[in-house]
Design a protein around this motif. Structure first.
Motif, PDB file in Angstrom:
ATOM      1  N   GLU A 197       0.806  -1.221   0.000  1.00 19.38           N
ATOM      2  CA  GLU A 197       0.000   0.000   0.000  1.00 19.38           C
ATOM      3  C   GLU A 197       0.844   1.278   0.000  1.00 19.38           C
ATOM      4  N   TRP A 198       1.857   1.364   0.859  1.00 18.58           N
ATOM      5  CA  TRP A 198       2.668   2.581   0.929  1.00 18.58           C
ATOM      6  C   TRP A 198       3.351   2.840  -0.410  1.00 18.58           C
ATOM      7  N   THR A 199       3.915   1.794  -0.989  1.00 18.15           N
ATOM      8  CA  THR A 199       4.625   1.936  -2.265  1.00 18.15           C
ATOM      9  C   THR A 199       3.659   2.282  -3.379  1.00 18.15           C
ATOM     10  N   HIS A 200       2.482   1.681  -3.348  1.00 19.62           N
ATOM     11  CA  HIS A 200       1.424   1.990  -4.326  1.00 19.62           C
ATOM     12  C   HIS A 200       1.103   3.487  -4.317  1.00 19.62           C
ATOM     13  N   ARG A 201       0.865   4.023  -3.132  1.00 22.26           N
ATOM     14  CA  ARG A 201       0.506   5.441  -3.017  1.00 22.26           C
ATOM     15  C   ARG A 201       1.677   6.350  -3.400  1.00 22.26           C
ATOM     16  N   LYS A 202       2.872   5.970  -2.993  1.00 23.11           N
ATOM     17  CA  LYS A 202       4.041   6.790  -3.310  1.00 23.11           C
ATOM     18  C   LYS A 202       4.316   6.770  -4.814  1.00 23.11           C
ATOM     19  N   THR A 203       4.104   5.636  -5.458  1.00 23.83           N
ATOM     20  CA  THR A 203       4.274   5.548  -6.914  1.00 23.83           C
ATOM     21  C   THR A 203       3.333   6.521  -7.614  1.00 23.83           C
ATOM     22  N   ILE A 204       2.072   6.516  -7.219  1.00 22.75           N
ATOM     23  CA  ILE A 204       1.093   7.418  -7.821  1.00 22.75           C
ATOM     24  C   ILE A 204       1.491   8.871  -7.578  1.00 22.75           C
ATOM     25  N   LEU A 221      -4.668   8.096 -12.791  1.00 21.15           N
ATOM     26  CA  LEU A 221      -3.910   7.614 -11.643  1.00 21.15           C
ATOM     27  C   LEU A 221      -4.526   8.103 -10.328  1.00 21.15           C
ATOM     28  N   ARG A 222      -5.065   9.302 -10.326  1.00 22.07           N
ATOM     29  CA  ARG A 222      -5.697   9.837  -9.105  1.00 22.07           C
ATOM     30  C   ARG A 222      -6.892   8.985  -8.678  1.00 22.07           C
ATOM     31  N   THR A 223      -7.530   8.339  -9.647  1.00 18.30           N
ATOM     32  CA  THR A 223      -8.686   7.490  -9.310  1.00 18.30           C
ATOM     33  C   THR A 223      -8.263   6.151  -8.726  1.00 18.30           C
ATOM     34  N   LEU A 224      -6.974   5.846  -8.798  1.00 17.46           N
ATOM     35  CA  LEU A 224      -6.485   4.527  -8.369  1.00 17.46           C
ATOM     36  C   LEU A 224      -5.838   4.549  -6.995  1.00 17.46           C
ATOM     37  N   LYS A 225      -5.893   5.696  -6.322  1.00 17.24           N
ATOM     38  CA  LYS A 225      -5.274   5.800  -5.001  1.00 17.24           C
ATOM     39  C   LYS A 225      -5.897   4.829  -4.008  1.00 17.24           C
TER      40      LYS A 225
END
Length: 225
Positions: A197-204, A221-225
């Motif tokens: 989760e942390w990496t997912h959000r930081k990637t976006i 990408l904003r919709t995928l947070k």
């Protein structure tokens, strides 16, 4: 050039204001080990040491100062022969203890040896040492996101299981960069939440901050947070 001579030159080029500023960027190492030599000066000293003879300095591990570690990797990055360079890299990686030393040195001479380098990356990325992993991901980002891209490589990066901040950050950096260069291959990693989760959000976050990502891609990408 001997370690004592190199150390003297480093202290002669110390910038106390820079030392105070830069040591805050590498909080995981003691500030008293940061001499405070600016990068252009370090690169100049690295060239001098490279021409004058560097074997003794490179063998004198571990170094006492952060700036010596920076200088060390700059020198290694100047070794033109691939085999000699990779040998020095592998000798030094266990002593790398911060992101700045890990990330700053360039290795253009690796470019013509991507097949051999990839075998080393496969080993490095499975290491338990934070900055060996980070270096491996950096190399995949530098050399294998353009014409040499393969679907295997993001799989290698997504398979990294390490909770260290500096590993998670470089994984996010890799996927944000990969989105800019190989969007269609990488977007499923985000859509399907394949990253923790942390990496997912930081990637976006990093992708949205990138000028190489289109406005349409950023909106999605904003919709995928």
């Amino acid at each position: 050039m001997k370690t004592e001579e190199i150390r003297q030159k480093l202290f002669e080029n110390r910038d106390e204001k820079y030392q105070s500023f830069h040591s805050k960027l590498i909080p995981n190492i003691p500030s008293e080990t940061v001499i405070g030599v600016r990068t252009p000066v370090l690169r100049k000293l690295a060239k001098e040491a490279y021409l004058d003879g560097y074997d003794e300095f490179l063998a004198d591990l571990p170094h006492k100062y952060y700036d010596e570690n920076q200088l060390h990797f700059f020198i290694v990055g100047m070794i033109k022969d691939y085999d000699a360079c990779i040998k020095r890299v592998e000798e030094f990686l266990p002593y790398v203890d911060n992101w700045a030393v890990c990330d700053q040195a360039g290795f253009k001479q690796f470019g013509p040896h991507k097949a051999e380098l990839l075998e080393k990356i496969r080993l490095w990325i499975t290491s338990e040492h934070t900055y060996t992993i980070r270096f491996a991901v950096n190399m995949l980002m530098k050399f294998y996101l353009d014409d040499d891209f393969d679907e295997e490589y993001p799989k290698m990066v997504s398979a990294v299981k390490n909770d260290d901040y500096y590993v998670k950050m470089v994984v996010a950096w890799y996927f944000a960069t990969a989105l800019a260069k190989q969007y269609d291959s990488i977007i499923p990693y985000i859509e399907e939440h394949r990253l923790e989760e942390w990496t997912h959000r930081k990637t976006i976050q990093k992708a949205i901050e990138s000028y190489r990502i289109t406005n349409e891609q950023k909106a999605y990408l904003r919709t995928l947070k």
